[in-house]
Design an enzyme around this catalytic site. Structure first.
Site, mmCIF file in Angstrom:
data_model
loop_
_atom_site.group_PDB
_atom_site.id
_atom_site.type_symbol
_atom_site.label_atom_id
_atom_site.label_comp_id
_atom_site.label_asym_id
_atom_site.label_seq_id
_atom_site.Cartn_x
_atom_site.Cartn_y
_atom_site.Cartn_z
ATOM 1 N N HIS A 182 15.038 13.453 -21.687
ATOM 2 C CA HIS A 182 14.606 13.072 -23.403
ATOM 3 C C HIS A 182 13.786 13.512 -23.699
ATOM 4 O O HIS A 182 12.223 12.575 -23.617
ATOM 5 C CB HIS A 182 14.845 11.071 -23.298
ATOM 6 C CG HIS A 182 16.316 10.422 -23.529
ATOM 7 N ND1 HIS A 182 15.937 9.401 -22.737
ATOM 8 C CD2 HIS A 182 17.173 11.683 -23.274
ATOM 9 C CE1 HIS A 182 17.460 8.533 -22.512
ATOM 10 N NE2 HIS A 182 18.526 10.592 -22.537
ATOM 11 N N GLU A 196 29.085 15.949 -20.162
ATOM 12 C CA GLU A 196 27.454 16.658 -21.048
ATOM 13 C C GLU A 196 27.369 17.615 -20.390
ATOM 14 O O GLU A 196 27.015 18.305 -19.567
ATOM 15 C CB GLU A 196 26.420 15.035 -20.425
ATOM 16 C CG GLU A 196 24.860 15.750 -20.877
ATOM 17 C CD GLU A 196 24.263 14.056 -20.992
ATOM 18 O OE1 GLU A 196 23.363 14.887 -21.307
ATOM 19 O OE2 GLU A 196 24.720 14.255 -19.930
ATOM 20 N N ARG A 225 32.428 10.253 -20.603
ATOM 21 C CA ARG A 225 31.628 11.118 -20.830
ATOM 22 C C ARG A 225 31.329 11.839 -20.620
ATOM 23 O O ARG A 225 31.958 12.483 -19.514
ATOM 24 C CB ARG A 225 30.175 10.345 -20.798
ATOM 25 C CG ARG A 225 29.073 10.855 -21.706
ATOM 26 C CD ARG A 225 27.543 9.500 -21.753
ATOM 27 N NE ARG A 225 26.597 9.621 -20.294
ATOM 28 C CZ ARG A 225 27.030 8.727 -19.794
ATOM 29 N NH1 ARG A 225 27.848 7.781 -20.029
ATOM 30 N NH2 ARG A 225 26.345 8.610 -18.770
ATOM 31 N N ASP A 227 0.695 -1.479 -0.076
ATOM 32 C CA ASP A 227 0.254 -0.151 0.070
ATOM 33 C C ASP A 227 0.577 0.939 0.347
ATOM 34 O O ASP A 227 0.445 1.977 0.362
ATOM 35 C CB ASP A 227 -1.266 0.457 1.172
ATOM 36 C CG ASP A 227 -0.390 -0.292 2.377
ATOM 37 O OD1 ASP A 227 0.882 -0.484 1.930
ATOM 38 O OD2 ASP A 227 -0.906 0.132 3.187
ATOM 39 N N GLU A 244 26.262 15.144 -25.495
ATOM 40 C CA GLU A 244 27.813 13.912 -24.947
ATOM 41 C C GLU A 244 28.126 13.080 -25.046
ATOM 42 O O GLU A 244 28.078 12.475 -25.274
ATOM 43 C CB GLU A 244 26.338 13.816 -23.875
ATOM 44 C CG GLU A 244 24.891 13.185 -24.488
ATOM 45 C CD GLU A 244 24.565 12.451 -23.298
ATOM 46 O OE1 GLU A 244 24.379 11.606 -22.954
ATOM 47 O OE2 GLU A 244 23.043 12.879 -23.835
ATOM 48 N N TYR A 287 33.928 4.323 -24.226
ATOM 49 C CA TYR A 287 33.799 3.207 -22.768
ATOM 50 C C TYR A 287 34.927 2.472 -23.830
ATOM 51 O O TYR A 287 34.436 1.482 -24.529
ATOM 52 C CB TYR A 287 32.695 3.146 -23.214
ATOM 53 C CG TYR A 287 31.628 3.927 -23.074
ATOM 54 C CD1 TYR A 287 31.768 4.770 -21.338
ATOM 55 C CD2 TYR A 287 31.012 5.173 -24.070
ATOM 56 C CE1 TYR A 287 30.523 6.112 -21.008
ATOM 57 C CE2 TYR A 287 30.271 5.772 -24.291
ATOM 58 C CZ TYR A 287 29.803 6.578 -23.267
ATOM 59 O OH TYR A 287 28.716 8.107 -22.830
ATOM 60 N N HIS A 301 26.555 5.500 -29.089
ATOM 61 C CA HIS A 301 25.165 6.288 -28.869
ATOM 62 C C HIS A 301 25.395 7.482 -29.281
ATOM 63 O O HIS A 301 26.335 7.926 -29.668
ATOM 64 C CB HIS A 301 24.441 6.111 -26.993
ATOM 65 C CG HIS A 301 25.822 6.844 -26.292
ATOM 66 N ND1 HIS A 301 26.326 8.359 -26.537
ATOM 67 C CD2 HIS A 301 26.879 6.825 -25.820
ATOM 68 C CE1 HIS A 301 27.424 9.265 -25.834
ATOM 69 N NE2 HIS A 301 27.792 8.183 -24.972
ATOM 70 N N HIS A 349 20.272 14.824 -26.916
ATOM 71 C CA HIS A 349 19.079 14.768 -27.550
ATOM 72 C C HIS A 349 18.614 16.110 -27.005
ATOM 73 O O HIS A 349 18.614 16.823 -26.149
ATOM 74 C CB HIS A 349 18.356 13.243 -26.361
ATOM 75 C CG HIS A 349 18.881 13.462 -24.534
ATOM 76 N ND1 HIS A 349 18.485 14.008 -23.870
ATOM 77 C CD2 HIS A 349 19.762 12.902 -24.508
ATOM 78 C CE1 HIS A 349 18.864 14.126 -22.629
ATOM 79 N NE2 HIS A 349 19.726 13.312 -23.079
ATOM 80 N N ASP A 390 21.064 18.058 -17.137
ATOM 81 C CA ASP A 390 21.492 16.719 -17.775
ATOM 82 C C ASP A 390 22.493 16.573 -17.679
ATOM 83 O O ASP A 390 23.485 17.520 -18.928
ATOM 84 C CB ASP A 390 20.777 16.200 -18.476
ATOM 85 C CG ASP A 390 21.513 14.311 -19.605
ATOM 86 O OD1 ASP A 390 22.150 14.152 -18.464
ATOM 87 O OD2 ASP A 390 20.766 13.746 -19.972
ATOM 88 N N HIS A 421 23.681 2.885 -18.465
ATOM 89 C CA HIS A 421 22.949 3.311 -17.425
ATOM 90 C C HIS A 421 23.067 2.737 -16.406
ATOM 91 O O HIS A 421 22.444 1.440 -15.484
ATOM 92 C CB HIS A 421 20.701 2.382 -18.177
ATOM 93 C CG HIS A 421 21.332 3.540 -19.887
ATOM 94 N ND1 HIS A 421 20.174 3.041 -20.612
ATOM 95 C CD2 HIS A 421 21.979 5.475 -19.649
ATOM 96 C CE1 HIS A 421 19.651 4.193 -21.475
ATOM 97 N NE2 HIS A 421 20.582 5.261 -21.440
ATOM 98 N N ASP A 474 26.239 10.624 -13.981
ATOM 99 C CA ASP A 474 25.521 11.549 -14.733
ATOM 100 C C ASP A 474 24.592 11.817 -13.644
ATOM 101 O O ASP A 474 23.909 10.824 -13.848
ATOM 102 C CB ASP A 474 25.584 10.362 -16.341
ATOM 103 C CG ASP A 474 24.063 11.432 -17.171
ATOM 104 O OD1 ASP A 474 23.336 12.421 -16.895
ATOM 105 O OD2 ASP A 474 23.982 10.768 -17.414
#
Length: 439
Positions: A362, A409, A407, A42, A385, A389, A351, A355, A272, A244, A261
């Protein structure tokens, strides 16, 4: 609980007016609010309003429906909301109710949500197009069933809708171009998020847990009334090679490079940001070599966010700079143009470079129009970004580079002149990062 300020109400009204103008006089839009979601037993997940619904109404409660009906004499802007309920409000908090929906949120007509089904036939009758995205909401059977009923009696004079139009074709294109008020909110989200990243860099050292760095980030958000705009990524060492990665449960080690990130959401608009830094405050030679290639790509790509340039240009430029860097580092071998054509770079850069950004991390809006990359226009906001890797055990790669993930960004606004970086308060040159971490 109070409603939005007058300035905000004017902004929402202007958005509704633009959408209704695009819909035309024979269109009608139906926009459901988000619903509460059970986390376990609940206990609910913290409620977050649907972005489209927020964009048009500012109404913060679940289980509501907004209807925009151009030219409707009884009111063009309707809200169907939960009823006032003193008992539920004692347990769960304030409800605006129909009166509050009109008084605080400028609904021209407001009804309890239970009245929606009864009013739907009269709302849809005489409308040619329904602006509603099928396949995403529990209202689908109710709306399509009502249309079917209207069509069945259309021979007796009722005019039935003949077309469903996804909101993406109108509302999402409208959301793509940010107003001055929206950019102000995004700039604030960017500044606070930048401070959070700086705080994490200063806190980092070998032995600190990834989740502790996330806590530093989230603490800074909370101090300014922000919350995470998405699941924060804190990856140390090889974890940074997982795009991710969200476990955030490992300890930083001496010699690790750390990737964070994370961006805070302020009043519905998110930042972001991604930054990488050495856990011990000093980049190793291989780390700096990889990092500088990514930084060069990020700076080159950012410069391409100019009016008239195709939205694909930043990625094309970043891909070339990264591929040249990968050849220089020995990660790839061959002719640059051929490597790009054959997409060999995707082994280490898999990637896109950016975006759209706004209410969603996104964010909405098409990237192509008529099969071609749409040109940038002022008011668009895009992330930039690029990354590299190099997973542990990468065949044919010098072991010194194994486990390095980088990365970088930032959030960038397209303006009439130079691109405007909203998140530039976080250092990203290696010397600047090292100097910050010494303090």
């Amino acid at each position: 609980m109070t409603g939005p300020t007058i300035v905000e109400l004017d902004e929402y009204a202007a958005r509704r007016a633009r959408l209704m103008q695009a819909m035309g006089p024979d269109g009608i839009a139906i926009i459901p609010a988000a619903r509460e979601v059970i986390r376990n037993r609940d206990v609910h997940f913290k409620f977050r309003q649907d972005s489209d619904f927020t964009y048009l109404t500012g109404f913060p409660e679940p289980d509501a429906i907004a209807v925009l009906a151009p030219g409707r004499p009884e009111g063009e802007y309707l809200l169907f909301v939960r009823p006032k309920d003193p008992t539920r409000e004692m347990w769960d908090g304030y409800r605006a109710g129909p009166d509050g929906a009109k008084r605080q949120y400028r609904a021209e007509q407001a009804q309890e949500i239970s009245q929606f089904a009864a009013m739907l036939p009269s709302l849809l009758g005489g409308r040619a197009r329904i602006f509603y995205t099928l396949g995403e909401h529990a209202l689908d059977p109710q709306i399509t069933g009502c249309v079917r009923e209207i069509r069945e009696i259309s021979r007796r004079g009722a005019s039935a809708p003949v077309e469903f139009v996804a909101l993406e074709t109108t509302l999402h294109e409208q959301r793509l171009l940010k107003t001055a008020a929206e950019l102000e909110l995004m700039a604030h989200a960017g500044k606070v998020s930048a401070r959070a990243h700086v705080r994490a860099m200063k806190f980092a050292k070998p032995g600190v847990q990834e989740y502790q760095l996330a806590a530093e980030i989230h603490h800074e958000f909370a101090l300014e009334g922000l919350e995470p705009g998405y699941g924060s990524i804190v990856g140390t060492g090889a974890n940074a090679c997982v795009l991710h990665y969200v476990e955030n449960n490992c300890a930083l080690k001496d010699g690790d490079l750390v990737l964070i990130d994370a961006g805070g959401e302020y009043r519905g608009y998110t930042a972001d940001i991604t930054r990488c830094f050495p856990a011990n405050g000093k980049f190793s030679g291989p780390q700096k070599a990889v990092y500088d290639v990514v930084l060069a790509a990020q700076l080159a790509a950012t410069a391409e966010l100019k009016p008239g340039n195709p939205s694909s240009r930043p990625h094309e430029v970043a891909t070339r700079v990264l591929t040249e860097g990968m050849v220089a580092l020995g990660l790839l071998k061959g002719d640059i143009a051929t490597l790009i054509k054959e997409e060999q770079h995707r082994r280490f850069f898999m990637h896109g470079t950016g975006h759209w950004l706004g209410m969603d991390v996104h964010d909405v809006g098409r990237y192509k129009v008529g099969g071609e990359a749409r040109p940038f226009v002022p008011g668009m906001v895009m992330t930039v970004e690029p990354g590299l890797y190099i997973a542990p055990g990468s065949a044919g790669v010098d072991e010194r580079f194994w486990g390095i993930g980088v990365r970088i960004e930032d959030d960038v606004v397209v303006t009439e002149s130079a691109p405007r970086v909203l998140t530039g308060d976080v250092p990203k040159a290696t010397a600047e990062i090292e100097a910050l971490m010494k303090k």
